[in-house]
Write a protein that holds these residues in place. Structure first.
Motif, mmCIF file in Angstrom:
data_model
loop_
_atom_site.group_PDB
_atom_site.id
_atom_site.type_symbol
_atom_site.label_atom_id
_atom_site.label_comp_id
_atom_site.label_asym_id
_atom_site.label_seq_id
_atom_site.Cartn_x
_atom_site.Cartn_y
_atom_site.Cartn_z
ATOM 1 N N UNK A 130 27.493 -8.620 -33.725
ATOM 2 C CA UNK A 130 26.559 -8.629 -32.543
ATOM 3 C C UNK A 130 25.633 -9.720 -32.329
ATOM 4 N N UNK A 131 25.367 -10.231 -31.309
ATOM 5 C CA UNK A 131 24.177 -11.156 -31.155
ATOM 6 C C UNK A 131 23.001 -10.363 -30.452
ATOM 7 N N UNK A 132 21.797 -10.418 -31.196
ATOM 8 C CA UNK A 132 20.698 -9.693 -30.517
ATOM 9 C C UNK A 132 19.710 -10.347 -29.523
ATOM 10 N N UNK A 133 20.061 -11.640 -29.377
ATOM 11 C CA UNK A 133 19.112 -12.216 -28.539
ATOM 12 C C UNK A 133 19.348 -11.750 -27.125
ATOM 13 N N UNK A 134 20.605 -11.719 -26.576
ATOM 14 C CA UNK A 134 20.659 -11.514 -25.048
ATOM 15 C C UNK A 134 20.095 -9.876 -25.057
ATOM 16 N N UNK A 135 20.501 -9.127 -25.643
ATOM 17 C CA UNK A 135 19.820 -7.780 -25.714
ATOM 18 C C UNK A 135 18.204 -7.739 -25.563
ATOM 19 N N UNK A 136 17.635 -8.550 -26.475
ATOM 20 C CA UNK A 136 16.309 -8.835 -26.347
ATOM 21 C C UNK A 136 15.673 -9.183 -24.957
ATOM 22 N N UNK A 137 16.436 -10.215 -24.588
ATOM 23 C CA UNK A 137 16.081 -10.662 -23.201
ATOM 24 C C UNK A 137 16.288 -9.745 -22.198
ATOM 25 N N UNK A 138 17.173 -8.965 -22.231
ATOM 26 C CA UNK A 138 17.349 -7.872 -21.438
ATOM 27 C C UNK A 138 16.181 -6.934 -21.484
ATOM 28 N N UNK A 139 15.891 -6.479 -22.770
ATOM 29 C CA UNK A 139 14.798 -5.399 -22.790
ATOM 30 C C UNK A 139 13.543 -6.106 -22.402
ATOM 31 N N UNK A 140 13.406 -7.355 -22.690
ATOM 32 C CA UNK A 140 12.010 -8.092 -22.175
ATOM 33 C C UNK A 140 11.898 -7.968 -20.350
ATOM 34 N N UNK A 141 13.077 -7.966 -19.935
ATOM 35 C CA UNK A 141 13.082 -8.217 -18.458
ATOM 36 C C UNK A 141 12.707 -6.640 -18.208
ATOM 37 N N UNK A 142 13.358 -5.757 -18.849
ATOM 38 C CA UNK A 142 13.280 -4.246 -18.325
ATOM 39 C C UNK A 142 11.925 -3.834 -18.478
ATOM 40 N N UNK A 143 10.913 -4.345 -19.489
ATOM 41 C CA UNK A 143 9.627 -4.065 -19.920
ATOM 42 C C UNK A 143 8.881 -4.735 -18.660
ATOM 43 N N UNK A 144 9.169 -5.820 -18.411
ATOM 44 C CA UNK A 144 8.220 -6.518 -17.459
ATOM 45 C C UNK A 144 8.182 -5.700 -16.097
ATOM 46 N N UNK A 145 9.364 -5.167 -15.538
ATOM 47 C CA UNK A 145 9.669 -4.399 -14.568
ATOM 48 C C UNK A 145 9.110 -2.916 -14.480
ATOM 49 N N UNK A 146 9.214 -2.473 -15.846
ATOM 50 C CA UNK A 146 8.646 -1.243 -15.913
ATOM 51 C C UNK A 146 7.135 -1.297 -15.910
ATOM 52 N N UNK A 147 6.588 -2.273 -16.192
ATOM 53 C CA UNK A 147 5.044 -2.400 -16.181
ATOM 54 C C UNK A 147 4.646 -2.539 -15.031
ATOM 55 N N UNK A 148 5.509 -3.474 -14.239
ATOM 56 C CA UNK A 148 5.102 -3.593 -12.803
ATOM 57 C C UNK A 148 5.185 -2.322 -11.977
#
Length: 165
Positions: A130-148
């Protein structure tokens, strides 16, 4: 209208509606002016700014690939199996499903294309990690939109409370 190509992707600037013009003020700031389609714009006209970021386009494409790969429950299950950090063979990953080996290989290829897994070949055995970087980027995207959206809902609640007074 200029059409450019970035990494094999055609980039076509969006067209502005005919009723829209951009004026450049004394301070050098640009102001969008929208009026009736038949009203002329006063002052010198400049085309609207068009900025394309290759990095932003690449990041969005990578995010699209990540979410597309995670859309399938079989692939999500494979990601879960690899989340322990241990590399597993295609056979080990496929043993959990009632699918033919070519189907499992296609799922792994989608995960690999999305850069969610990396392949290491040891003789005839292909091991995946497993490569964790793409999952971390997806998580950051979700967090930004959730905060918005959380902020937008909080503002709406505040407006409703004020309007009740």
């Amino acid at each position: 209208m200029p059409v450019t190509s970035v990494a094999g992707i055609r980039v076509v600037p969006a067209m502005s509606p005919p009723s829209r013009c951009v004026r450049e003020g004394d301070t050098g700031h640009r102001t969008d002016v929208t009026g009736p389609a038949d009203s002329p714009c006063d002052g010198p006209l400049t085309p609207p700014p068009r900025t394309y970021s290759y990095t932003a386009m690449h990041r969005e494409a990578a995010l699209d690939r990540t979410f597309r790969a995670l859309a399938d429950p079989t692939r999500r299950s494979m990601i879960h199996a690899l989340s322990g950090g241990e590399a597993r063979s295609a056979g080990e990953l496929g043993a959990r499903f009632r699918s033919a080996q070519p189907t499992i290989s296609r799922h792994l290829r989608v995960l690999e294309d999305a850069r969610l897994v990396e392949r290491r070949v040891e003789g005839r055995v292909h091991r995946f990690r497993l490569r964790r970087e793409p999952l971390a980027q997806a998580s950051e995207w979700l967090e930004r939109h959730q905060a918005f959206w959380t902020g937008a809902i909080d503002q709406l609640e505040q407006l409703l409370k004020e309007s009740e007074r």
